[in-house]
Design a protein around this motif. Sequence first.
Motif, PDB file in Angstrom:
ATOM      1  N   LEU A   1       0.946  -1.234   0.106  1.00 32.61           N
ATOM      2  CA  LEU A   1      -0.305  -0.002  -0.351  1.00 32.61           C
ATOM      3  C   LEU A   1       0.379   1.156  -0.053  1.00 32.61           C
ATOM      4  CD1 LEU A   1      -3.058  -1.055   2.578  1.00 32.61           C
ATOM      5  CD2 LEU A   1      -2.930  -0.588   0.336  1.00 32.61           C
TER       6      LEU A   1
ATOM      7  N   TYR B   1       1.173   4.431  -2.476  1.00 33.73           N
ATOM      8  CA  TYR B   1       0.757   5.854  -2.876  1.00 33.73           C
ATOM      9  C   TYR B   1       2.484   6.495  -3.291  1.00 33.73           C
ATOM     10  CZ  TYR B   1      -0.026   9.968   0.438  1.00 33.73           C
ATOM     11  OH  TYR B   1      -0.715  11.090   1.197  1.00 33.73           O
TER      12      TYR B   1
ATOM     13  N   LYS C   1      -4.512   6.549  -3.881  1.00 33.45           N
ATOM     14  CA  LYS C   1      -3.813   7.604  -2.650  1.00 33.45           C
ATOM     15  C   LYS C   1      -5.154   7.391  -1.640  1.00 33.45           C
ATOM     16  CE  LYS C   1       0.337   9.880  -4.766  1.00 33.45           C
ATOM     17  NZ  LYS C   1       0.866  11.120  -4.843  1.00 33.45           N
TER      18      LYS C   1
ATOM     19  N   VAL D   1      -5.223   4.233   0.102  1.00 36.74           N
ATOM     20  CA  VAL D   1      -4.754   3.872   0.730  1.00 36.74           C
ATOM     21  C   VAL D   1      -4.617   4.768   1.879  1.00 36.74           C
ATOM     22  CG1 VAL D   1      -1.941   3.680   0.944  1.00 36.74           C
ATOM     23  CG2 VAL D   1      -3.634   3.008  -1.271  1.00 36.74           C
TER      24      VAL D   1
ATOM     25  N   TYR E   1      -5.118   3.370   5.450  1.00 40.89           N
ATOM     26  CA  TYR E   1      -4.115   4.547   7.108  1.00 40.89           C
ATOM     27  C   TYR E   1      -5.417   4.734   7.945  1.00 40.89           C
ATOM     28  CZ  TYR E   1      -0.852   7.167   9.445  1.00 40.89           C
ATOM     29  OH  TYR E   1       0.568   8.403  10.268  1.00 40.89           O
TER      30      TYR E   1
END
Length: 182
Positions: free
Chosen positions: A33, A37, A55, A58, A62
Amino acid sequence: MNYHDVKRKAHTLQIVGLTAALPLLILCLMSVLLMIYHRLDTGSQISAAIARPFKLLVYNVYDSTRYLEPLWNHAPIPNPFQLSDSQNLYFAVVYVLLLASLSMIGAGQGLKRKLRKIDDDIEEQMIKESIRGERARSLEEIRSAIPLRQDSLWKSLHSYYVAPIVGAVIAGVILRVVFGIG
């Protein structure tokens, strides 16, 4: 090794393999990941437009896994454009450790299958002895009398590590020879 030693070894292999595999699998997924990103956007407008949804994905992953921040901070970010990068080596080490832990789980499962077959054979033997009228031995006596050979843990590593590499090399040669790719 006797029956009880093999049973204990099977449980130990599975527990150690599972406790090692879970964090290593999470670390590998985080690395992939992070690579998406950081490495997907090359700076052009078209790559920025392509990279934007990834992005965001990800970032959402996160953001929803903040409790794993120490792993996020230490996860390697592989660089597919520069193979000599130290992060690639760190990722390879994590990946090989993951394969070794999966190999441990597989070895434990193999031992359990072998023990299950031995239990079935013992039951058949006890039934035959009771039908013939012989003195039936106890289950523990039969189990302790069965010698079991020691299998290597690295035998199962072949299916997880060596075989895919050999397959990739063969596929690469075929692509190069037949299609001229590479």
